[in-house]
Design a protein around this motif. Structure first.
Motif, PDB file in Angstrom:
ATOM      1  N   SER A 106      37.083  11.807  60.302  1.00 31.07           N
ATOM      2  CA  SER A 106      36.008  11.787  61.297  1.00 31.07           C
ATOM      3  C   SER A 106      34.748  12.410  60.720  1.00 31.07           C
ATOM      4  O   SER A 106      34.806  13.240  59.810  1.00 31.07           O
ATOM      5  N   THR A 107      33.587  12.002  61.253  1.00 31.87           N
ATOM      6  CA  THR A 107      32.331  12.552  60.753  1.00 31.87           C
ATOM      7  C   THR A 107      32.234  14.056  61.016  1.00 31.87           C
ATOM      8  O   THR A 107      31.539  14.765  60.290  1.00 31.87           O
ATOM      9  N   SER A 108      32.946  14.538  62.020  1.00 33.46           N
ATOM     10  CA  SER A 108      32.964  15.974  62.294  1.00 33.46           C
ATOM     11  C   SER A 108      33.754  16.748  61.253  1.00 33.46           C
ATOM     12  O   SER A 108      33.620  17.975  61.145  1.00 33.46           O
ATOM     13  N   ARG A 110      36.904  17.175  61.367  1.00 31.61           N
ATOM     14  CA  ARG A 110      38.029  17.862  62.001  1.00 31.61           C
ATOM     15  C   ARG A 110      39.311  17.048  61.941  1.00 31.61           C
ATOM     16  O   ARG A 110      40.409  17.609  61.912  1.00 31.61           O
ATOM     17  N   TRP A 111      39.200  15.716  61.931  1.00 28.78           N
ATOM     18  CA  TRP A 111      40.372  14.855  62.061  1.00 28.78           C
ATOM     19  C   TRP A 111      40.539  13.959  60.835  1.00 28.78           C
ATOM     20  O   TRP A 111      39.570  13.408  60.329  1.00 28.78           O
ATOM     21  N   ARG A 151      33.614   9.130  66.307  1.00 28.84           N
ATOM     22  CA  ARG A 151      33.830  10.228  67.241  1.00 28.84           C
ATOM     23  C   ARG A 151      35.329  10.351  67.504  1.00 28.84           C
ATOM     24  O   ARG A 151      36.074  10.658  66.595  1.00 28.84           O
ATOM     25  N   ARG A 152      35.786  10.091  68.744  1.00 36.22           N
ATOM     26  CA  ARG A 152      37.237  10.202  69.008  1.00 36.22           C
ATOM     27  C   ARG A 152      37.891   8.848  69.256  1.00 36.22           C
ATOM     28  O   ARG A 152      39.054   8.782  69.659  1.00 36.22           O
TER      29      ARG A 152
END
Length: 385
Positions: A106-108, A110-111, A151-152
């Motif tokens: 993910s771009t964050s 986190r995943w 995103r999610r």
């Protein structure tokens, strides 16, 4: 080839696992984790005391137990083995997934997601300061080979039943199938190679090797996609691809070892910009683009090297030199650029190694740096941060 599914999230028995099946999956995961601690993996750099500035993650695709191998990346691009974490599913080596993007992040940051082509499920990992943590394993369609996340919202390409389907990452770190999200490809037996979101998250693209087609879908606000809009590839056997920062598409074409670029409209319509720019090498199959959209790279499986293309402001592409811009070990497959495009890493599936390159910030040229070795042959999927 199985017929196209309409909504496996509702009726597929595979999604109604018994408690015994769930126990079996987790037992397999735990057992594999114990075995993997005994597998020697060699990295080019010794264990470092300093905190890593980034990571490279590779999927083993093991038929007896899939896993993600995590390497710490130092400031000079060197890789140090950190850990090997079971996915809780099965790969399909040595057959191979025949795709790009079997691992996604993910771009964050986190995943991390990984498909398990041998057990028809997808794994979700949470990335934390102390490493990877397997959060969930969720059944999907037949032979998932590529995954993408915005995103999610997650979309998986099921090569075996010629579908794409969506899942969501929930607040409690699990994957939930999005009911009614399954969409067909152009037909059956299309041998699809990749699914990926455009940067906006509003368009999905899928390449079909057997039909020489590129499918696009428009993603609605509820996460479900309209499509496919099936369009001919300008060159034969479209394989891997990447979107640039403006949402234009660069697609590899394996037989001619070429790449083409396309403009992508709001409704998913493709307009050719540069048709089939050959690189003079063999079997260009995987594509990566720098975050500033100036350069594209293809991994050439037949000639064991990387080719560099420039991308103009109008999206046209041009080959740099003779196309032999960076030598790899035999069997290069997935490739990815690290954060800020400082380094390019290539997974060499046949050799069980990773080739590393430093990327010149001015002209995008590649200089070899030490990579890593000792991975099992047949791996598929690499992401770098």
């Amino acid at each position: 080839m199985p017929s196209t599914l309409t909504d496996p999230g509702v009726t597929d028995d595979k999604r109604k696992e018994t408690d015994m099946t769930r126990v079996s999956r987790w037992a397999r995961m735990v057992g594999l984790a114990a075995i993997l601690t005994l597998v020697p993996l060699a990295a080019a750099s010794p264990a470092a005391a300093d905190e890593p500035v980034g990571h490279v993650y590779v999927q083993t695709n093991g038929a007896d137990g899939n896993a993600i191998v995590s390497f710490a990346r130092d400031a000079d691009g060197g890789l140090t083995l950190e850990e090997t974490v079971a996915t809780g599913g099965l790969g399909n080596a040595p057959t191979g997934v025949g795709s790009q993007g079997s691992v996604a992040i993910s771009t964050s940051g986190r995943w991390l997601l990984a498909v398990n082509a041998g057990s028809d499920d997808v794994s979700l990992f949470e990335i934390s300061d102390d490493g990877l943590h397997l959060a969930d394993v969720q059944p999907v369609g037949d032979r998932p080979v590529s995954v993408t996340v915005h995103r999610r919202l997650v979309y998986v390409l099921n090569q075996g039943d010629d579908t794409i389907e969506a899942l969501r990452i929930t607040d409690d770190a699990t994957l939930k199938n999005l009911s009614g999200s399954t969409r067909p490809l152009s037909g059956t037996g299309v041998d699809a190679a990749q699914v990926s979101f455009a940067p906006s998250g509003r368009i999905l693209a899928v390449t079909e090797k057997a039909t020489n087609s590129i499918d696009t879908y428009v993603v609605r606000r509820n996460g479900r996609a309209n499509g496919p809009k099936v369009q001919p590839s300008v060159g034969a056997v479209p394989f891997g691809f990447a979107f640039d920062t403006d949402g234009r598409l660069v697609v590899s074409e394996a037989p001619a070892s070429a790449a083409s670029s396309y403009r992508v409209g709001d409704a998913g319509k493709l307009t050719v910009i540069s048709p089939s720019v050959a690189n003079g090498q063999a079997a260009a199959c995987w594509v990566a683009i720098t975050s500033d959209g100036r350069f594209a790279y293809t991994a050439n499986a037949g000639s064991a090297n990387v080719s560099q293309y420039t991308i103009a402001s109008n999206g046209s592409i041009a080959l740099v030199g003779n196309g032999a811009n960076g030598a790899t070990d035999p069997g290069p497959v997935d490739l990815d650029l690290s954060r800020r495009d400082r380094f390019l890493y290539v997974l060499n599936s046949r050799s069980g190694s990773i080739s590393g390159f430093e990327v010149d910030a001015g002209d995008g040229s590649l200089s070899s740096i030490p990579g890593a070795s000792g991975l099992p042959a047949g791996g598929a999927g690499l992401v770098a941060v």
